[in-house]
Write a protein that holds these residues in place. Structure first.
Motif, PDB file in Angstrom:
ATOM      1  N   ASN A  89     -23.923  35.022  33.374  1.00 46.41           N
ATOM      2  CA  ASN A  89     -23.086  34.125  34.158  1.00 46.41           C
ATOM      3  C   ASN A  89     -22.273  34.901  35.186  1.00 46.41           C
ATOM      4  O   ASN A  89     -21.906  36.060  34.982  1.00 46.41           O
ATOM      5  N   ASP A 139     -18.194  34.269  27.446  1.00 50.11           N
ATOM      6  CA  ASP A 139     -19.548  33.799  27.113  1.00 50.11           C
ATOM      7  C   ASP A 139     -20.333  34.771  26.262  1.00 50.11           C
ATOM      8  O   ASP A 139     -21.555  34.759  26.256  1.00 50.11           O
ATOM      9  N   ARG A 142     -23.179  33.547  24.012  1.00 47.94           N
ATOM     10  CA  ARG A 142     -24.438  33.011  24.562  1.00 47.94           C
ATOM     11  C   ARG A 142     -25.617  33.920  24.267  1.00 47.94           C
ATOM     12  O   ARG A 142     -26.756  33.478  24.172  1.00 47.94           O
ATOM     13  N   LYS A 265     -19.245  24.715  36.743  1.00 50.21           N
ATOM     14  CA  LYS A 265     -19.062  24.031  35.455  1.00 50.21           C
ATOM     15  C   LYS A 265     -19.371  24.959  34.282  1.00 50.21           C
ATOM     16  O   LYS A 265     -20.000  24.554  33.297  1.00 50.21           O
ATOM     17  N   GLU A 266     -18.931  26.214  34.367  1.00 48.87           N
ATOM     18  CA  GLU A 266     -19.150  27.156  33.277  1.00 48.87           C
ATOM     19  C   GLU A 266     -18.281  26.791  32.072  1.00 48.87           C
ATOM     20  O   GLU A 266     -17.274  26.086  32.192  1.00 48.87           O
ATOM     21  N   SER A 267     -18.690  27.287  30.909  1.00 46.29           N
ATOM     22  CA  SER A 267     -18.086  26.869  29.647  1.00 46.29           C
ATOM     23  C   SER A 267     -16.652  27.368  29.468  1.00 46.29           C
ATOM     24  O   SER A 267     -16.204  28.305  30.120  1.00 46.29           O
ATOM     25  N   ARG A 268     -15.923  26.728  28.549  1.00 43.32           N
ATOM     26  CA  ARG A 268     -14.580  27.083  28.109  1.00 43.32           C
ATOM     27  C   ARG A 268     -13.612  27.278  29.278  1.00 43.32           C
ATOM     28  O   ARG A 268     -13.038  28.356  29.462  1.00 43.32           O
ATOM     29  N   ARG A 272     -10.744  30.434  30.359  1.00 43.74           N
ATOM     30  CA  ARG A 272     -10.829  31.150  31.632  1.00 43.74           C
ATOM     31  C   ARG A 272      -9.523  31.030  32.422  1.00 43.74           C
ATOM     32  O   ARG A 272      -9.047  32.004  33.010  1.00 43.74           O
TER      33      ARG A 272
END
Length: 288
Positions: A89, A139, A142, A265-268, A272
């Motif tokens: 990412n 991440d 992942r 729209k990356e996670s968590r 962040r």
């Protein structure tokens, strides 16, 4: 840190975040994009050399040595960075690299360059590094979900950080010691990169031409912003300690992280943003 140095580094961070977002968008192009970046950067900025103090010195050998070593280090940096973007990412690779780089730069600046930042400044440095590393490790899980034990995005992020520290310390010492002009130094570095990248695309010139036809806007933006970000940093290094400049430029991590949250729209996102706030706190300490 003086107000001028602070403004220069913040401006550099904004430029750096912008070109990394651009580079991430065409990272799959690989070496053809890097070739265009080197050519475009050289062409765009060469015309500014006569108006920015020439090369800054009469010692041509010193200038050649400075840009020669820097050019090689920057080629290594861009190669591992682009590979990282293909493996992980944007926020993970970028923040891991930007955390490792200043951490090593501060250590070398204190031990080898004899710099002595204040306690408040060092606390700010630690806050920035902790924040960017926290963003970079968001991440980590992942890799396990994909069935592999090691996240290659983090691995190449760390390698990129080592390259960042190497070229930062070398470039700072070269510019200061030999009184080199930041613009000429940057142009010399990008000019030297062209033969390396030409070897990389020697059988892919059709891909190089196609990339220009489809991505010329990104190439031009990169050619302006990438050298600009580092020219501003080199200028700041001439009037401020490397141990402060290197971490402060990592405000770019906050910008890239927020881009990852809202655009990609990356996670968590909460994690962040919280980590970005830690970086911001460190920036305030350096500003004080």
């Amino acid at each position: 840190m003086s107000t001028l140095a602070f403004v220069l580094v913040i401006a550099a961070a904004v430029s750096h975040a912008a070109w990394n977002v651009i580079a991430h968008g065409v990272s799959r192009a690989g070496t053809p994009f890097l070739w265009w970046g080197a050519v475009g950067s050289t062409v765009v900025w060469a015309g500014a050399i006569p108006f920015t103090g020439g090369i800054g010195t009469d010692d041509l050998l010193a200038f050649a040595l400075g840009v020669g070593v820097s050019g090689v280090l920057h080629v290594v940096y861009m190669a591992v960075l682009q590979r990282g973007y293909r493996e992980g990412n944007l926020s993970t690779v970028y923040a891991t690299a930007r955390g490792t780089g200043p951490f090593l730069s501060v250590i070398v600046a204190v031990l080898l360059l004899g710099e002595r930042p204040s306690i408040v400044a060092l606390v700010g440095v630690v806050a920035i590094i902790v924040g960017v590393v926290a963003i970079g490790l968001v991440d980590r899980g992942r890799a396990t979900r994909r069935g592999r034990g090691i996240d290659l995005g983090i691995v190449f992020g760390l390698l990129t950080g080592v390259a960042i520290a190497a070229y930062t310390i070398w470039d700072a010492n070269a510019v200061r010691t030999w009184n080199l002009s930041p613009v000429a130094f940057m142009v010399g570095t990008t000019l030297l990169e062209i033969p390396f990248y030409s070897l990389g695309v020697r059988r892919r010139w059709a891909a190089v031409r196609m990339l220009w036809r489809t991505q010329w806007r990104r190439i031009i933006a990169f050619s302006i912003l990438s050298p600009l970000s580092y020219i501003l940093v080199l200028t700041a290094i001439q009037i401020a300690p490397v141990a402060l400049v290197a971490p402060l430029r990592e405000v770019s991590v906050v910008l890239v992280s927020l881009f990852g949250v809202f655009a990609l729209k990356e996670s968590r996102p909460g994690w962040r943003i919280a980590a970005s706030a830690v970086v911001a706190a460190g920036i305030v300490m350096l500003a004080l």
